[in-house]
Design a protein around this motif. Structure first.
Motif, PDB file in Angstrom:
ATOM      1  N   TYR A 383       0.866  -1.263  -0.027  1.00 56.25           N
ATOM      2  CA  TYR A 383       0.002  -0.109   0.231  1.00 56.25           C
ATOM      3  C   TYR A 383       0.843   1.162  -0.098  1.00 56.25           C
ATOM      4  CZ  TYR A 383      -4.051  -2.994   1.255  1.00 56.25           C
ATOM      5  OH  TYR A 383      -5.288  -3.765   1.124  1.00 56.25           O
ATOM      6  N   LEU A 384       2.049   1.142   0.383  1.00 54.24           N
ATOM      7  CA  LEU A 384       2.768   2.301   0.243  1.00 54.24           C
ATOM      8  C   LEU A 384       3.109   3.551  -0.783  1.00 54.24           C
ATOM      9  CD1 LEU A 384       5.652   0.862   2.822  1.00 54.24           C
ATOM     10  CD2 LEU A 384       3.507   1.900   3.544  1.00 54.24           C
ATOM     11  N   GLN A 385       3.129   2.509  -2.291  1.00 56.93           N
ATOM     12  CA  GLN A 385       3.449   3.279  -3.349  1.00 56.93           C
ATOM     13  C   GLN A 385       2.278   4.208  -3.268  1.00 56.93           C
ATOM     14  OE1 GLN A 385       5.911   3.106  -5.530  1.00 56.93           O
ATOM     15  NE2 GLN A 385       5.132   5.048  -5.978  1.00 56.93           N
ATOM     16  N   ARG A 386       0.983   4.083  -3.106  1.00 61.07           N
ATOM     17  CA  ARG A 386      -0.242   4.972  -3.193  1.00 61.07           C
ATOM     18  C   ARG A 386      -0.046   6.081  -2.198  1.00 61.07           C
ATOM     19  NH1 ARG A 386      -5.648   1.241  -2.864  1.00 61.07           N
ATOM     20  NH2 ARG A 386      -6.316   3.496  -3.241  1.00 61.07           N
ATOM     21  N   LEU A 387       0.661   5.924  -0.896  1.00 62.89           N
ATOM     22  CA  LEU A 387       1.117   6.938  -0.121  1.00 62.89           C
ATOM     23  C   LEU A 387       2.238   7.738  -0.826  1.00 62.89           C
ATOM     24  CD1 LEU A 387       0.810   5.273   3.211  1.00 62.89           C
ATOM     25  CD2 LEU A 387      -0.883   6.298   2.062  1.00 62.89           C
ATOM     26  N   PHE A 388       3.049   7.470  -1.388  1.00 63.28           N
ATOM     27  CA  PHE A 388       4.235   8.083  -1.855  1.00 63.28           C
ATOM     28  C   PHE A 388       3.702   8.885  -2.942  1.00 63.28           C
ATOM     29  CE2 PHE A 388       7.614   4.863  -0.287  1.00 63.28           C
ATOM     30  CZ  PHE A 388       8.190   5.739   0.460  1.00 63.28           C
ATOM     31  N   ASP A 389       2.791   8.525  -3.960  1.00 63.38           N
ATOM     32  CA  ASP A 389       2.115   9.130  -4.821  1.00 63.38           C
ATOM     33  C   ASP A 389       1.544  10.422  -4.421  1.00 63.38           C
ATOM     34  OD1 ASP A 389       2.926   7.086  -6.472  1.00 63.38           O
ATOM     35  OD2 ASP A 389       1.008   6.219  -6.831  1.00 63.38           O
ATOM     36  N   ALA A 390       1.120  10.560  -3.229  1.00 64.59           N
ATOM     37  CA  ALA A 390       0.531  11.640  -2.493  1.00 64.59           C
ATOM     38  C   ALA A 390       1.451  12.332  -1.611  1.00 64.59           C
ATOM     39  CB  ALA A 390      -0.586  11.318  -1.796  1.00 64.59           C
ATOM     40  N   ILE A 457      13.469   5.849  10.743  1.00 70.97           N
ATOM     41  CA  ILE A 457      13.984   6.485   9.569  1.00 70.97           C
ATOM     42  C   ILE A 457      12.912   6.665   8.363  1.00 70.97           C
ATOM     43  CG2 ILE A 457      16.157   5.019   9.723  1.00 70.97           C
ATOM     44  CD1 ILE A 457      15.251   3.133   8.032  1.00 70.97           C
ATOM     45  N   GLU A 458      13.233   7.926   7.715  1.00 72.31           N
ATOM     46  CA  GLU A 458      12.306   8.250   6.827  1.00 72.31           C
ATOM     47  C   GLU A 458      12.409   7.463   5.555  1.00 72.31           C
ATOM     48  OE1 GLU A 458      10.038  11.853   4.428  1.00 72.31           O
ATOM     49  OE2 GLU A 458      11.776  12.431   5.969  1.00 72.31           O
ATOM     50  N   MET A 459      11.428   6.895   5.011  1.00 71.91           N
ATOM     51  CA  MET A 459      11.542   6.041   3.710  1.00 71.91           C
ATOM     52  C   MET A 459      11.826   6.906   2.491  1.00 71.91           C
ATOM     53  SD  MET A 459       8.730   3.032   4.284  1.00 71.91           S
ATOM     54  CE  MET A 459       9.343   2.235   2.781  1.00 71.91           C
ATOM     55  N   SER A 460      12.767   6.376   1.635  1.00 76.27           N
ATOM     56  CA  SER A 460      12.954   7.177   0.413  1.00 76.27           C
ATOM     57  C   SER A 460      12.422   6.875  -0.681  1.00 76.27           C
ATOM     58  CB  SER A 460      14.559   7.319   0.180  1.00 76.27           C
ATOM     59  OG  SER A 460      14.810   7.533  -1.030  1.00 76.27           O
ATOM     60  N   LEU A 461      11.729   7.786  -1.437  1.00 72.04           N
ATOM     61  CA  LEU A 461      10.896   7.202  -2.672  1.00 72.04           C
ATOM     62  C   LEU A 461      12.022   6.567  -3.590  1.00 72.04           C
ATOM     63  CD1 LEU A 461       8.314   6.857  -4.319  1.00 72.04           C
ATOM     64  CD2 LEU A 461       8.778   9.111  -5.059  1.00 72.04           C
ATOM     65  N   GLU A 462      13.127   7.135  -3.757  1.00 69.47           N
ATOM     66  CA  GLU A 462      14.006   6.539  -4.925  1.00 69.47           C
ATOM     67  C   GLU A 462      14.544   5.063  -4.490  1.00 69.47           C
ATOM     68  OE1 GLU A 462      14.697   7.742  -7.798  1.00 69.47           O
ATOM     69  OE2 GLU A 462      13.290   9.539  -7.237  1.00 69.47           O
ATOM     70  N   ILE A 463      14.575   4.998  -3.152  1.00 64.88           N
ATOM     71  CA  ILE A 463      15.121   3.666  -2.824  1.00 64.88           C
ATOM     72  C   ILE A 463      14.025   2.688  -2.839  1.00 64.88           C
ATOM     73  CG2 ILE A 463      15.987   2.056  -0.758  1.00 64.88           C
ATOM     74  CD1 ILE A 463      17.412   4.519   0.383  1.00 64.88           C
ATOM     75  N   TRP A 464      12.792   3.071  -2.451  1.00 67.11           N
ATOM     76  CA  TRP A 464      11.771   2.338  -2.780  1.00 67.11           C
ATOM     77  C   TRP A 464      11.315   1.759  -4.204  1.00 67.11           C
ATOM     78  CZ3 TRP A 464       8.629  -0.656  -0.058  1.00 67.11           C
ATOM     79  CH2 TRP A 464       7.434  -0.859  -0.269  1.00 67.11           C
TER      80      TRP A 464
END
Length: 485
Positions: A383-390, A457-464
């Motif tokens: 589900y995390l990609q949908r959060l990153f998208d916003a 740690i804050e998740m990085s979109l690029e690493i994700w």
């Protein structure tokens, strides 16, 4: 005929399996579930012969609003009706509260109150208890001081070190003439036969919630009592994420740190907590309990702090906690801070968070870095990609396992309870949350959230985005099971 059966037994069993499967699929269609859950069950039934039927039997049966959970006798008691009548605020009182600081957020108060007849209580005192060692220290003090009754309702209770200490204390109080009632979930709890006998012999009234034959093999079975409630003398109440087991206590020699949150309440909200306990007790004991005034002593609290106790489960007409969380999220103007060990939400919660973030609200989600469940971990990740998208900020707690279940909105509304951000808590299990309409409590909870970020740690979109295809495959697989987790 016998020879035919012997020669074709496998074919007959397979045909019988698919006849039952067709019947189950038709039932699912008639139940009008959401498309995701419908498709999940159909895939399981069709592509996993025999196993699919077993899974559907354990997880897919819908008992909401049926006789098995028809537990409303307590609410019909005259003393309960009078208490609820005294606590329910009229429209004028609600308007005054709205003018005070809630503004449009008053709709959340009305939503919970209308859905489950849960009164808003104004006079309360609350102490936030961070981690098990702080909770148990205070809880044992209160139990030792109990004068009339001790009511406990827990999902997990083990007779390990901390559990044995608690149970021995309860036995001691029961032998002194204090009324002690203990209810545990039969799947979540683990108590030896000798200890159970000791409990009963001491005079404690003890019942398991919905007993099962093989608890160790049914850890994901539907309709479990996930609540953690304590009521002492009708004056003091406890609820939150901390069960009774050594896992929840950070002892000096313990390797794994456990981060959790609980609350201790004094005041009018304890009345609602007591009512919820009694409703469940009548169900597990299968007997009518004699409601006496001592369960609801008139001990006024001078401190002013608005609280609503929201309970949800198969016995409620609406998913009250889900509705309240959704309403709180959509009311946000400044920030939304969520802490949860499992993030497997429905589309409505995801959309509400996305819209809030895209509207300029600071939305942050704190989840464990390491989960205690392989499937829950990868289902959460899906589900995390949908959060990153916003542009929602996602943090992973690294100091240990994060089990706290909290939400803070704008420093005005906050909640602590037993409900995770997942399908199971929203619509299957019995849960209970306290909602606070208080700036001081909400700011306190916000400060705790910010403090927890120091160990995250804050998740990085690029690493994700660059995670392996194997990780993505695990996420896709576990997401298929999300409605069942």
């Amino acid at each position: 005929m016998i020879e035919f059966l012997k020669e074709n037994w496998l074919v007959i069993i397979i045909v019988l399996n698919y006849l039952l499967t067709i019947s189950a699929v038709i039932t699912i269609f008639y139940r009008n579930l959401n498309p995701t859950k419908t498709l999940t069950y159909i895939i399981v039934l069709v592509f996993f012969p025999f196993l699919g039927l077993l899974i559907y039997y354990l997880f897919g049966q819908e008992y909401r609003k049926t006789k098995i959970f028809n537990r409303k006798n307590i609410l019909n008691k005259q003393i309960i009706k009078e208490l609820n009548s005294q606590l329910n605020l009229d429209n004028k009182a609600l308007e005054d509260l709205e003018d005070h600081f809630l503004n449009e957020k008053i709709r959340l108060v009305k939503l919970i109150q209308n859905n489950d007849k849960t009164p808003l209580t104004l006079y309360n005192k609350v102490k936030i208890l961070k981690n098990g060692e702080n909770k148990f220290k205070k809880l044992f003090e209160d139990i030792n001081a109990a004068k009339h009754h001790i009511h406990l309702e827990y999902y997990i209770l083990k007779d390990d070190t901390i559990g044995t200490e608690l149970l021995n204390l309860l036995c001691k109080k029961a032998k002194l003439g204090i009324e002690v009632r203990l209810s545990v979930d039969d799947v979540g709890a683990s108590i030896s036969g000798d200890m159970k006998q000791k409990i009963i012999d001491s005079g404690i009234e003890f019942y398991a919630f919905m007993p099962v034959l093989y608890p160790k093999f049914t850890s994901r079975m539907n309709y479990r009592n996930h609540r953690k409630i304590v009521v002492i003398d009708g004056n003091i109440g406890y609820l939150g994420g901390i069960n009774i087991a050594d896992d929840y206590v950070n002892a000096p020699d313990k390797n794994k740190y456990w981060r959790d949150t609980h609350i201790r309440i004094e005041g009018e909200a304890v009345i609602t907590l007591q009512i919820q306990f009694l409703i469940n007790w009548e169900f597990v004991s299968n007997s009518k309990i004699n409601i006496i005034a001592n369960y609801f002593p008139k001990k006024p609290c001078k401190a002013k702090l608005a609280i609503q106790i929201a309970a949800s489960g198969p016995d409620t007409d609406w998913p009250n906690i889900l509705d309240a969380l959704f309403s709180a999220i959509t009311s946000a103007k400044k920030y939304i801070y969520i802490t949860t060990p499992y993030f497997i939400p429905n589309d409505e919660i995801i959309m509400a968070l996305q819209i809030a973030s895209r509207s300029g609200v600071d939305v942050r989600l704190l989840i464990p870095n390491e989960s205690d469940s392989w499937t829950a971990k990868y289902a959460t990740n899906s589900y995390l990609q949908r959060l990153f998208d916003a542009d929602i900020k996602i943090y992973r707690y690294t100091k240990g396992f994060l089990h706290a279940k909290t939400l803070v909105v704008d420093g005005i509304i906050s909640t602590i309870g037993t409900s995770n951000m997942d399908y199971r808590s929203f619509s299957i299990n019995f849960e209970i949350n306290a909602f606070f309409y208080d700036k001081k409590t909400s700011e306190n909870l916000k400060d705790i959230f910010i403090e927890d970020l120091k160990n995250s740690i804050e998740m990085s979109l690029e690493i994700w985005k660059n995670r392996s295809n194997l990780e993505k495959l695990k996420e896709a697989y576990c997401k298929l099971w999300a409605p069942l987790l």
